[in-house]
Design a protein around this motif. Sequence first.
Motif, PDB file in Angstrom:
ATOM      1  N   GLY A 146      48.121  41.371  45.888  1.00  0.00           N
ATOM      2  CA  GLY A 146      48.393  42.799  45.855  1.00  0.00           C
ATOM      3  C   GLY A 146      48.080  43.435  47.190  1.00  0.00           C
ATOM      4  O   GLY A 146      47.703  42.755  48.157  1.00  0.00           O
ATOM      5  N   ASN A 147      48.205  44.732  47.234  1.00  0.00           N
ATOM      6  CA  ASN A 147      47.913  45.482  48.451  1.00  0.00           C
ATOM      7  C   ASN A 147      46.413  45.764  48.508  1.00  0.00           C
ATOM      8  O   ASN A 147      45.969  46.914  48.446  1.00  0.00           O
ATOM      9  CB  ASN A 147      48.723  46.782  48.470  1.00  0.00           C
ATOM     10  N   TYR A 148      45.642  44.686  48.624  1.00  0.00           N
ATOM     11  CA  TYR A 148      44.192  44.797  48.632  1.00  0.00           C
ATOM     12  C   TYR A 148      43.688  44.966  50.070  1.00  0.00           C
ATOM     13  O   TYR A 148      44.368  44.597  51.035  1.00  0.00           O
ATOM     14  CB  TYR A 148      43.539  43.553  48.026  1.00  0.00           C
ATOM     15  N   SER A 149      42.481  45.487  50.199  1.00  0.00           N
ATOM     16  CA  SER A 149      41.852  45.562  51.516  1.00  0.00           C
ATOM     17  C   SER A 149      41.600  44.146  52.031  1.00  0.00           C
ATOM     18  O   SER A 149      41.556  43.181  51.260  1.00  0.00           O
ATOM     19  CB  SER A 149      40.545  46.351  51.440  1.00  0.00           C
ATOM     20  N   THR A 150      41.442  44.002  53.348  1.00  0.00           N
ATOM     21  CA  THR A 150      41.287  42.672  53.946  1.00  0.00           C
ATOM     22  C   THR A 150      40.140  41.908  53.299  1.00  0.00           C
ATOM     23  O   THR A 150      40.242  40.715  53.009  1.00  0.00           O
ATOM     24  CB  THR A 150      41.056  42.789  55.462  1.00  0.00           C
ATOM     25  N   THR A 151      39.027  42.591  53.062  1.00  0.00           N
ATOM     26  CA  THR A 151      37.935  42.040  52.262  1.00  0.00           C
ATOM     27  C   THR A 151      37.895  42.811  50.950  1.00  0.00           C
ATOM     28  O   THR A 151      37.921  44.042  50.957  1.00  0.00           O
ATOM     29  CB  THR A 151      36.585  42.181  52.975  1.00  0.00           C
ATOM     30  N   TYR A 152      37.863  42.093  49.841  1.00  0.00           N
ATOM     31  CA  TYR A 152      37.832  42.767  48.543  1.00  0.00           C
ATOM     32  C   TYR A 152      36.949  41.976  47.587  1.00  0.00           C
ATOM     33  O   TYR A 152      36.530  40.844  47.882  1.00  0.00           O
ATOM     34  CB  TYR A 152      39.243  42.953  47.976  1.00  0.00           C
ATOM     35  N   PHE A 153      36.652  42.590  46.449  1.00  0.00           N
ATOM     36  CA  PHE A 153      35.755  41.988  45.470  1.00  0.00           C
ATOM     37  C   PHE A 153      36.513  41.663  44.184  1.00  0.00           C
ATOM     38  O   PHE A 153      37.380  42.430  43.754  1.00  0.00           O
ATOM     39  CB  PHE A 153      34.604  42.936  45.129  1.00  0.00           C
ATOM     40  N   LEU A 154      36.161  40.539  43.586  1.00  0.00           N
ATOM     41  CA  LEU A 154      36.687  40.154  42.280  1.00  0.00           C
ATOM     42  C   LEU A 154      35.519  40.039  41.317  1.00  0.00           C
ATOM     43  O   LEU A 154      34.618  39.225  41.522  1.00  0.00           O
ATOM     44  CB  LEU A 154      37.429  38.820  42.363  1.00  0.00           C
TER      45      LEU A 154
ATOM     46  N   SER B  63      28.446  35.758  31.089  1.00  0.00           N
ATOM     47  CA  SER B  63      28.735  35.299  32.448  1.00  0.00           C
ATOM     48  C   SER B  63      29.446  36.425  33.185  1.00  0.00           C
ATOM     49  O   SER B  63      30.402  37.007  32.658  1.00  0.00           O
ATOM     50  CB  SER B  63      29.613  34.041  32.416  1.00  0.00           C
ATOM     51  N   GLN B  64      28.970  36.735  34.415  1.00  0.00           N
ATOM     52  CA  GLN B  64      29.566  37.857  35.150  1.00  0.00           C
ATOM     53  C   GLN B  64      29.434  37.646  36.667  1.00  0.00           C
ATOM     54  O   GLN B  64      28.714  38.366  37.347  1.00  0.00           O
ATOM     55  CB  GLN B  64      28.926  39.176  34.726  1.00  0.00           C
ATOM     56  N   PRO B  65      30.139  36.683  37.212  1.00  0.00           N
ATOM     57  CA  PRO B  65      30.073  36.467  38.660  1.00  0.00           C
ATOM     58  C   PRO B  65      30.938  37.467  39.422  1.00  0.00           C
ATOM     59  O   PRO B  65      31.909  38.014  38.893  1.00  0.00           O
ATOM     60  CB  PRO B  65      30.616  35.045  38.821  1.00  0.00           C
ATOM     61  N   THR B  66      30.565  37.692  40.677  1.00  0.00           N
ATOM     62  CA  THR B  66      31.341  38.532  41.587  1.00  0.00           C
ATOM     63  C   THR B  66      31.694  37.713  42.823  1.00  0.00           C
ATOM     64  O   THR B  66      30.822  37.090  43.430  1.00  0.00           O
ATOM     65  CB  THR B  66      30.540  39.777  42.014  1.00  0.00           C
ATOM     66  N   TYR B  67      32.969  37.715  43.180  1.00  0.00           N
ATOM     67  CA  TYR B  67      33.447  37.008  44.370  1.00  0.00           C
ATOM     68  C   TYR B  67      33.822  38.033  45.432  1.00  0.00           C
ATOM     69  O   TYR B  67      34.374  39.088  45.117  1.00  0.00           O
ATOM     70  CB  TYR B  67      34.694  36.180  44.049  1.00  0.00           C
ATOM     71  N   TRP B  68      33.531  37.732  46.693  1.00  0.00           N
ATOM     72  CA  TRP B  68      34.092  38.513  47.787  1.00  0.00           C
ATOM     73  C   TRP B  68      35.142  37.639  48.459  1.00  0.00           C
ATOM     74  O   TRP B  68      34.905  36.497  48.830  1.00  0.00           O
ATOM     75  CB  TRP B  68      33.030  39.017  48.761  1.00  0.00           C
ATOM     76  N   LEU B  69      36.350  38.199  48.559  1.00  0.00           N
ATOM     77  CA  LEU B  69      37.527  37.437  48.959  1.00  0.00           C
ATOM     78  C   LEU B  69      38.203  38.105  50.151  1.00  0.00           C
ATOM     79  O   LEU B  69      37.868  39.233  50.523  1.00  0.00           O
ATOM     80  CB  LEU B  69      38.508  37.333  47.788  1.00  0.00           C
ATOM     81  N   SER B  70      39.158  37.405  50.737  1.00  0.00           N
ATOM     82  CA  SER B  70      39.827  37.905  51.936  1.00  0.00           C
ATOM     83  C   SER B  70      41.327  37.664  51.848  1.00  0.00           C
ATOM     84  O   SER B  70      41.761  36.543  51.569  1.00  0.00           O
ATOM     85  CB  SER B  70      39.260  37.215  53.184  1.00  0.00           C
ATOM     86  N   THR B  71      42.103  38.706  52.105  1.00  0.00           N
ATOM     87  CA  THR B  71      43.554  38.538  52.155  1.00  0.00           C
ATOM     88  C   THR B  71      43.971  37.731  53.377  1.00  0.00           C
ATOM     89  O   THR B  71      45.082  37.200  53.421  1.00  0.00           O
ATOM     90  CB  THR B  71      44.261  39.903  52.193  1.00  0.00           C
ATOM     91  N   ALA B  72      43.089  37.621  54.371  1.00  0.00           N
ATOM     92  CA  ALA B  72      43.400  36.843  55.572  1.00  0.00           C
ATOM     93  C   ALA B  72      43.413  35.349  55.293  1.00  0.00           C
ATOM     94  O   ALA B  72      43.980  34.577  56.071  1.00  0.00           O
ATOM     95  CB  ALA B  72      42.390  37.153  56.679  1.00  0.00           C
ATOM     96  N   SER B  73      42.793  34.940  54.183  1.00  0.00           N
ATOM     97  CA  SER B  73      42.722  33.516  53.858  1.00  0.00           C
ATOM     98  C   SER B  73      42.602  33.357  52.350  1.00  0.00           C
ATOM     99  O   SER B  73      41.508  33.163  51.820  1.00  0.00           O
ATOM    100  CB  SER B  73      41.525  32.862  54.560  1.00  0.00           C
TER     101      SER B  73
END
Length: 203
Positions: free
Chosen positions: A69-77, A89-99
């Motif tokens: 999607g049109n997410y920020s370069t760094t975003y959270f899941l 269970s409730q993990p949080t991921y920090w992700l990157s549209t650059a990779s």
Amino acid sequence: QTALEPLHIQYTYLDRTVSIINSTRNAFAGMTARARVYNINGKQAWDSGDVSTGIAADGVKDLLRVPTGNYSTTYFLRLTLSVNGKVVSQPTYWLSTASPAGDNPDYTALQRLPQPTLKTTDTPLSDGTTVTHTITVTNSGSAVAFFVRVALEKGTSGTEIAPILWSDNYLTLLPGETRTITATYRPADLGSAPAQLVIHGFP
């Protein structure tokens, strides 16, 4: 941080699949899973809604794929798995549209996150052998509070109580979210000074 919990929800970088893993000998019904994407500014960008499911004993089950999607370069899941209404269970991921595959990400925006706006409560209780603090941390701001470290120090010395057993720490809190954790130690390891709750934001 929670990957080895017996009932776990997880994200796979290569194909963006959200799956649940059951490492127990029991089957589970009445499960609800949910996935949400938050941009770096704390605004929700996507929500899967509640997905009803169940899983066999010692099983793995793919549930959904997180769309691009049109997410920020760094975003959270944020992933959430509940059984009969209780979050397990409730993990949080920090992700990157650059990779998208996670091999060459751009996480520099994390360094520009504002200091979190947090409210806390701290309730200690002694059983004569140990002292347990029940601590609530609320993100009252509009940004994601990332990697918040909670500490208990010996008065104003700046020295942390040790050894100490935390139920959880390094918290990532969505806007408006509250988390309750506990910390347990022996009175002898505190000494004569009162325990002081200290919150460390990121970066």
